[in-house]
Design a protein around this motif. Structure first.
Motif, PDB file in Angstrom:
ATOM      1  N   TRP A 167      69.748 -50.031 -53.002  1.00 34.13           N
ATOM      2  CA  TRP A 167      69.883 -50.950 -54.612  1.00 34.13           C
ATOM      3  C   TRP A 167      70.690 -50.549 -55.021  1.00 34.13           C
ATOM      4  O   TRP A 167      70.873 -51.059 -55.971  1.00 34.13           O
ATOM      5  CB  TRP A 167      68.954 -49.529 -54.751  1.00 34.13           C
ATOM      6  N   ARG A 173      69.338 -55.259 -54.965  1.00 34.16           N
ATOM      7  CA  ARG A 173      68.201 -54.693 -55.602  1.00 34.16           C
ATOM      8  C   ARG A 173      66.960 -55.453 -56.230  1.00 34.16           C
ATOM      9  O   ARG A 173      66.114 -55.238 -56.128  1.00 34.16           O
ATOM     10  CB  ARG A 173      68.492 -54.254 -56.894  1.00 34.16           C
ATOM     11  N   HIS A 203      71.589 -44.904 -60.007  1.00 30.65           N
ATOM     12  CA  HIS A 203      70.516 -45.520 -60.540  1.00 30.65           C
ATOM     13  C   HIS A 203      68.783 -44.505 -59.942  1.00 30.65           C
ATOM     14  O   HIS A 203      68.021 -44.943 -60.582  1.00 30.65           O
ATOM     15  CB  HIS A 203      70.079 -46.631 -58.547  1.00 30.65           C
TER      16      HIS A 203
END
Length: 336
Positions: A167, A173, A203
């Protein structure tokens, strides 16, 4: 993603993750201190730091790795049908990774990327207590484009499994968000592993938004990641904060076993006894493999936890994050 002899509809788990070659070497505790490494954690490094650490390593073994790829290796060894989406470069390590994952019975059709950067590698220092300190150079893996997705295969697989580590870079992502949409539009399940507290620090808001939006069906975490995501230092308070937001919450606790929260119930399993802990690399990955294998077979959560614990115990009994014993035999010996 699939080949004509193995239709996409037969896939049980399709995963998106970092395509990494693990470079592993035993080391003394003093080397961890001298190099200023974060003991037991995972740190992203640039090209220069990767070279510095590689030069400091003793004799090393190169073993194809990457968190989601490790999980698929366990799933395939257990008999689940799997496919992997991840980016390698057109170089020797890329060829090693592709050969290893395909040799394990996993479909891997993502085209290799030309030019720099090279294929990702993770430099792993293993101390005498079996603890692993990982330093990851992401290289080509962070340039996985949305165009690399086989959305038909994603829509056909029972479970889409996503690696939190991936991610971090922007391009993959975006690919993972597109994959989640493809899976959910097809009524498939999305499983997500949080991977590491540092990923949550960067994140966590994204992950909490995915959870609040109901886009995660199965969430894997360890107790440290659970605390980082929920802000709750107390383990059970962390479970309580999440259990109503995901249909299946699975949290590992190292030597203290693991729990799963599902349908308003809490299931627990003890860690399997291990004669000697050699290397903890991949323990969480293989736990997820065992749990997901049980899940796609329709086994109850308690059995899924137990299969996960058996797989994790096998992986920490030797170097490397890919199984060496016959996992099918281990599971059959327990369940028949």
């Amino acid at each position: 993603m699939s080949n004509p002899s193995s239709p996409a509809s037969s896939l049980q788990v399709i995963a998106i993750g970092n395509a990494i070659v693990d470079v592993m070497a035993p080391c003394a505790d003093a080397l961890i201190e001298r190099l200023g490494l974060v003991r037991g954690g995972m740190t992203l490094v640039d090209t220069d730091r990767a070279q510095e650490l590689y030069d400091a390593m003793g004799p090393a073994r190169e073993i194809s790795g990457g968190s989601a790829a490790n999980t698929l290796a366990g799933l395939a060894a257990l008999g689940s049908s799997c496919a992997f989406i991840g980016q390698v470069a057109q170089d020797q390590m890329g060829e090693v990774f592709a050969h290893d994952i395909r040799a394990g019975g996993i479909s891997f059709e993502t085209p290799a990327r030309a030019g720099d950067p090279p294929t990702a590698r993770c430099l792993i220092f293993v101390t005498p207590d079996g603890q692993r300190t990982m330093n990851t150079y992401l290289g080509a893996s962070q340039f996985l484009p949305p165009a690399a997705l086989d959305e038909a295969a994603i829509a056909a697989a029972q479970v889409l499994y996503l690696e939190g580590y991936l991610w971090d870079p922007e391009e993959p992502r975006s690919a993972m968000r597109r994959a989640i949409a493809a899976a959910r539009n097809a009524g498939r399940k999305v499983a997500f592993t949080l991977s590491d507290a540092f990923v949550i620090a960067r994140h966590g808001d994204d992950f909490r938004s995915l959870i609040e939006a109901g886009e995660i069906d199965i969430l894997f975490a360890n107790h440290i990641e659970l605390a980082a995501l929920t802000g709750q230092d107390d383990f059970h308070a962390g479970i309580d904060a999440l259990k109503s937001k995901v249909p299946m919450l699975v949290v590992t606790r190292s030597e203290h076993g693991a729990v799963a929260a599902c349908g308003g119930e809490l299931f627990e399993v003890r860690a399997e006894p291990v004669e000697q802990v050699i290397d903890t690399t991949g323990a969480g990955d293989l736990f997820a493999a065992g749990f997901l294998h049980g899940h796609v077979q329709g086994r109850p959560p308690a059995e899924c936890l137990e299969i996960g614990a058996i797989c994790a115990a096998e992986i920490i009994s030797h170097y490397g994050a890919r199984p060496e014993a016959n996992l099918k035999d281990l599971i059959d010996a327990r369940f028949g």
